[in-house]
Design a protein around this motif. Sequence first.
Motif, PDB file in Angstrom:
ATOM      1  N   VAL A 129       0.896  -1.138  -0.119  1.00  0.00           N
ATOM      2  CA  VAL A 129      -0.162  -0.064   0.069  1.00  0.00           C
ATOM      3  C   VAL A 129       0.997   1.243   0.029  1.00  0.00           C
ATOM      4  O   VAL A 129       2.005   1.127   0.500  1.00  0.00           O
ATOM      5  CB  VAL A 129      -0.866   0.134   1.158  1.00  0.00           C
ATOM      6  N   TRP A 130       0.488   2.092  -0.799  1.00  0.00           N
ATOM      7  CA  TRP A 130       1.240   3.118  -0.936  1.00  0.00           C
ATOM      8  C   TRP A 130       0.709   4.622  -0.200  1.00  0.00           C
ATOM      9  O   TRP A 130      -0.215   4.737   0.445  1.00  0.00           O
ATOM     10  CB  TRP A 130       1.243   3.476  -2.420  1.00  0.00           C
ATOM     11  N   LYS A 131       1.536   5.774  -0.190  1.00  0.00           N
ATOM     12  CA  LYS A 131       1.579   7.076   0.374  1.00  0.00           C
ATOM     13  C   LYS A 131      -0.109   7.594  -0.101  1.00  0.00           C
ATOM     14  O   LYS A 131      -0.429   8.552   0.368  1.00  0.00           O
ATOM     15  CB  LYS A 131       2.531   7.925   0.245  1.00  0.00           C
ATOM     16  N   ASN A 132      -0.341   7.180  -1.298  1.00  0.00           N
ATOM     17  CA  ASN A 132      -1.700   7.933  -1.846  1.00  0.00           C
ATOM     18  C   ASN A 132      -2.907   7.572  -0.751  1.00  0.00           C
ATOM     19  O   ASN A 132      -3.677   8.709  -0.613  1.00  0.00           O
ATOM     20  CB  ASN A 132      -1.942   7.336  -3.187  1.00  0.00           C
ATOM     21  N   PRO A 173       9.437  11.298   4.062  1.00  0.00           N
ATOM     22  CA  PRO A 173      10.371  11.610   5.079  1.00  0.00           C
ATOM     23  C   PRO A 173       9.772  12.976   5.891  1.00  0.00           C
ATOM     24  O   PRO A 173       9.138  13.935   5.382  1.00  0.00           O
ATOM     25  CB  PRO A 173      11.368  12.233   4.253  1.00  0.00           C
ATOM     26  N   LYS A 174      10.121  13.427   7.027  1.00  0.00           N
ATOM     27  CA  LYS A 174       9.803  14.712   7.836  1.00  0.00           C
ATOM     28  C   LYS A 174      10.213  15.937   7.121  1.00  0.00           C
ATOM     29  O   LYS A 174       9.441  16.872   7.156  1.00  0.00           O
ATOM     30  CB  LYS A 174      10.277  14.345   9.215  1.00  0.00           C
ATOM     31  N   ASN A 175      11.132  15.663   6.353  1.00  0.00           N
ATOM     32  CA  ASN A 175      11.711  16.719   5.496  1.00  0.00           C
ATOM     33  C   ASN A 175      10.647  17.501   4.739  1.00  0.00           C
ATOM     34  O   ASN A 175      10.575  18.657   4.291  1.00  0.00           O
ATOM     35  CB  ASN A 175      12.763  16.558   4.613  1.00  0.00           C
ATOM     36  N   CYS A 176       9.615  16.687   4.232  1.00  0.00           N
ATOM     37  CA  CYS A 176       8.475  16.954   3.331  1.00  0.00           C
ATOM     38  C   CYS A 176       7.727  18.077   3.891  1.00  0.00           C
ATOM     39  O   CYS A 176       7.217  18.876   3.339  1.00  0.00           O
ATOM     40  CB  CYS A 176       7.712  15.744   2.971  1.00  0.00           C
ATOM     41  N   TRP A 177       7.682  18.188   5.157  1.00  0.00           N
ATOM     42  CA  TRP A 177       6.894  19.308   5.866  1.00  0.00           C
ATOM     43  C   TRP A 177       7.825  20.475   6.200  1.00  0.00           C
ATOM     44  O   TRP A 177       7.280  21.281   6.836  1.00  0.00           O
ATOM     45  CB  TRP A 177       6.234  18.634   7.076  1.00  0.00           C
ATOM     46  N   LEU A 178       9.049  20.555   5.842  1.00  0.00           N
ATOM     47  CA  LEU A 178      10.048  21.527   6.104  1.00  0.00           C
ATOM     48  C   LEU A 178      10.325  22.560   4.971  1.00  0.00           C
ATOM     49  O   LEU A 178      10.114  22.055   3.656  1.00  0.00           O
ATOM     50  CB  LEU A 178      11.275  21.115   6.515  1.00  0.00           C
ATOM     51  N   PRO A 179      10.644  23.592   5.134  1.00  0.00           N
ATOM     52  CA  PRO A 179      11.143  24.662   4.097  1.00  0.00           C
ATOM     53  C   PRO A 179      12.417  24.047   3.451  1.00  0.00           C
ATOM     54  O   PRO A 179      13.182  23.233   4.194  1.00  0.00           O
ATOM     55  CB  PRO A 179      11.559  25.859   4.732  1.00  0.00           C
ATOM     56  N   LEU A 180      12.538  24.035   2.168  1.00  0.00           N
ATOM     57  CA  LEU A 180      13.862  23.520   1.482  1.00  0.00           C
ATOM     58  C   LEU A 180      15.095  23.714   2.246  1.00  0.00           C
ATOM     59  O   LEU A 180      15.910  23.020   2.230  1.00  0.00           O
ATOM     60  CB  LEU A 180      13.948  24.134  -0.084  1.00  0.00           C
ATOM     61  N   ARG A 189      15.518  17.597  -1.033  1.00  0.00           N
ATOM     62  CA  ARG A 189      15.218  18.825  -1.682  1.00  0.00           C
ATOM     63  C   ARG A 189      14.981  18.500  -3.350  1.00  0.00           C
ATOM     64  O   ARG A 189      13.956  19.347  -3.648  1.00  0.00           O
ATOM     65  CB  ARG A 189      16.425  19.702  -1.525  1.00  0.00           C
ATOM     66  N   THR A 190      15.773  17.961  -3.762  1.00  0.00           N
ATOM     67  CA  THR A 190      15.507  17.614  -5.329  1.00  0.00           C
ATOM     68  C   THR A 190      14.113  16.958  -5.520  1.00  0.00           C
ATOM     69  O   THR A 190      13.319  17.417  -6.337  1.00  0.00           O
ATOM     70  CB  THR A 190      16.573  16.723  -6.025  1.00  0.00           C
ATOM     71  N   TYR A 191      13.853  15.794  -4.839  1.00  0.00           N
ATOM     72  CA  TYR A 191      12.525  15.041  -5.113  1.00  0.00           C
ATOM     73  C   TYR A 191      11.529  15.982  -4.860  1.00  0.00           C
ATOM     74  O   TYR A 191      10.627  16.094  -5.628  1.00  0.00           O
ATOM     75  CB  TYR A 191      12.483  13.849  -4.245  1.00  0.00           C
ATOM     76  N   PHE A 192      11.346  16.828  -3.626  1.00  0.00           N
ATOM     77  CA  PHE A 192      10.223  17.412  -3.309  1.00  0.00           C
ATOM     78  C   PHE A 192       9.979  18.830  -4.243  1.00  0.00           C
ATOM     79  O   PHE A 192       8.927  19.513  -4.531  1.00  0.00           O
ATOM     80  CB  PHE A 192      10.099  17.618  -2.038  1.00  0.00           C
ATOM     81  N   SER A 193      11.241  19.221  -4.565  1.00  0.00           N
ATOM     82  CA  SER A 193      11.009  20.338  -5.563  1.00  0.00           C
ATOM     83  C   SER A 193      10.255  20.117  -7.028  1.00  0.00           C
ATOM     84  O   SER A 193       9.562  20.826  -7.431  1.00  0.00           O
ATOM     85  CB  SER A 193      12.414  20.862  -6.018  1.00  0.00           C
ATOM     86  N   GLU A 194      10.581  18.851  -7.309  1.00  0.00           N
ATOM     87  CA  GLU A 194      10.031  18.240  -8.732  1.00  0.00           C
ATOM     88  C   GLU A 194       8.594  17.731  -8.720  1.00  0.00           C
ATOM     89  O   GLU A 194       8.293  17.252  -9.378  1.00  0.00           O
ATOM     90  CB  GLU A 194      11.225  17.327  -9.603  1.00  0.00           C
ATOM     91  N   HIS A 195       8.283  17.344  -7.247  1.00  0.00           N
ATOM     92  CA  HIS A 195       7.147  16.805  -7.052  1.00  0.00           C
ATOM     93  C   HIS A 195       6.312  17.574  -5.972  1.00  0.00           C
ATOM     94  O   HIS A 195       6.024  17.156  -4.885  1.00  0.00           O
ATOM     95  CB  HIS A 195       7.256  15.230  -6.438  1.00  0.00           C
ATOM     96  N   PRO A 196       5.681  18.653  -6.329  1.00  0.00           N
ATOM     97  CA  PRO A 196       5.279  19.541  -5.479  1.00  0.00           C
ATOM     98  C   PRO A 196       3.987  19.136  -4.896  1.00  0.00           C
ATOM     99  O   PRO A 196       3.363  19.671  -4.061  1.00  0.00           O
ATOM    100  CB  PRO A 196       5.056  20.979  -6.400  1.00  0.00           C
ATOM    101  N   GLU A 197       3.243  18.237  -5.722  1.00  0.00           N
ATOM    102  CA  GLU A 197       2.094  17.755  -5.149  1.00  0.00           C
ATOM    103  C   GLU A 197       2.149  16.806  -4.025  1.00  0.00           C
ATOM    104  O   GLU A 197       1.213  16.603  -3.072  1.00  0.00           O
ATOM    105  CB  GLU A 197       1.349  16.890  -6.282  1.00  0.00           C
ATOM    106  N   TYR A 198       3.319  16.253  -3.844  1.00  0.00           N
ATOM    107  CA  TYR A 198       3.692  15.432  -2.656  1.00  0.00           C
ATOM    108  C   TYR A 198       4.400  16.380  -1.430  1.00  0.00           C
ATOM    109  O   TYR A 198       4.908  16.029  -0.515  1.00  0.00           O
ATOM    110  CB  TYR A 198       4.595  14.461  -2.902  1.00  0.00           C
ATOM    111  N   TYR A 199       4.797  17.755  -1.756  1.00  0.00           N
ATOM    112  CA  TYR A 199       5.678  18.592  -0.914  1.00  0.00           C
ATOM    113  C   TYR A 199       4.765  19.264   0.053  1.00  0.00           C
ATOM    114  O   TYR A 199       4.068  20.395  -0.143  1.00  0.00           O
ATOM    115  CB  TYR A 199       6.448  19.339  -1.772  1.00  0.00           C
ATOM    116  N   GLU A 205      -2.984  22.814   4.030  1.00  0.00           N
ATOM    117  CA  GLU A 205      -4.458  22.375   4.122  1.00  0.00           C
ATOM    118  C   GLU A 205      -4.246  21.106   4.133  1.00  0.00           C
ATOM    119  O   GLU A 205      -5.303  20.270   4.623  1.00  0.00           O
ATOM    120  CB  GLU A 205      -5.131  22.927   3.164  1.00  0.00           C
ATOM    121  N   GLU A 206      -3.266  20.259   4.069  1.00  0.00           N
ATOM    122  CA  GLU A 206      -3.077  18.838   3.911  1.00  0.00           C
ATOM    123  C   GLU A 206      -2.920  18.246   5.242  1.00  0.00           C
ATOM    124  O   GLU A 206      -2.579  18.942   6.099  1.00  0.00           O
ATOM    125  CB  GLU A 206      -2.273  18.436   2.788  1.00  0.00           C
TER     126      GLU A 206
END
Length: 368
Positions: A129-132, A173-180, A189-199, A205-206
């Motif tokens: 099962v995935w993060k969706n 990762p907890k980094n996902c909820w932090l500023p870059l 930093r690279t992954y969430f910059s290129e996947h803003p829907e998961y950042y 609001e999420e």
Amino acid sequence: MRRWATFLTLASTVALTAAAPAAPVYSEADFARVPKLDAHVHANRDARDFLRVARKDGFELLSINVDYPDFPPLATQATIAYKMHAADPKRFHFATTFSMDGFGGKDWTAQATRAVDAGFAHGAVAVKVWKNIGMIAKDTAGKRVFLDDPRFDPIMAHIQARGVPLIAHQGEPKNCWLPLDQMTTDNDRTYFSEHPEYYMYKHPEEPRYEQLMAARDRFVARHPKLAFDGAHMASLEWSVDELASFLDRYPNAVVDLAARMSQVQVQSNANHAKVRAFFLKYQDRLMYGTDLTDSPPDPKARAQNPPATGNFAKEADDNWRSDWRYLATSLSQPIAAIKADAPGLALPRSVIDKIYYSNARRFFHLKG
């Protein structure tokens, strides 16, 4: 109080480790000859390159099918997994999954059950099962779905009855909820910059990180007989103390290390003895994994974590050898993701054998 007890236990383990004679360790030269299993990869291409490099480097593979928009459709992933498992059943293992489409509808449970049973019929050894779930998926009424939703109970009971483990990627990762600029690793930093829907820092609001972890924990508590693999260090990669507490609370759970080694290295650079003690204490609950992904070439492909280089065979070999150097030897190496050198943990051979091989083979009931 629980955190303090965990800290004292780890501290005592550190002290005992320091006083004990050094156990035999592997060297870099041992890498290819020692049996190993990467318990978290994604083979998304109908080709044998992954098997070839795995065979050369002494690895078995557990490829995980996942309903990820950047991957091929689930049916294509399944076809590839079936073919590669049939080609080399002793080296290539796979996990099946189900779609969240139509969740909450009257036919969803039956559809999900048919999907996992099709995977089992072809040799699947786990369900993913995935993060969706928690971050994206909604039910037929438009309401966000979390893993502790009781509507999952029938499919989970079916998976448990089949004696098959569940692999769960929950949260990020907890980094996902932090500023870059506050993230601890460049790969995040690279992954969430290129996947803003998961950042999630960009989406206040999420659900928050703590909400997702709490839902996951409620799920694990409600299914104590379901073998549970917390993918990506159960999204507790930022703190070995928090991960130790999770493992202490849920004896049916194990975790894999996939795509989180740099976060471990941040911690070991801060306190090498504590991180090494964690690996020693929980040596039976940890499984090696990388998240290496062999997907069809796509000039528009976004960043992956770990990063894709375009030369998959070299990428796999480099990742595997770097992790071996860190876990199995005392040698230091530069880690680009943290802009620092990381001295190795030099785990004893017996511990390496568990983390790299026997834990996964036992947990997934692998034969041969």
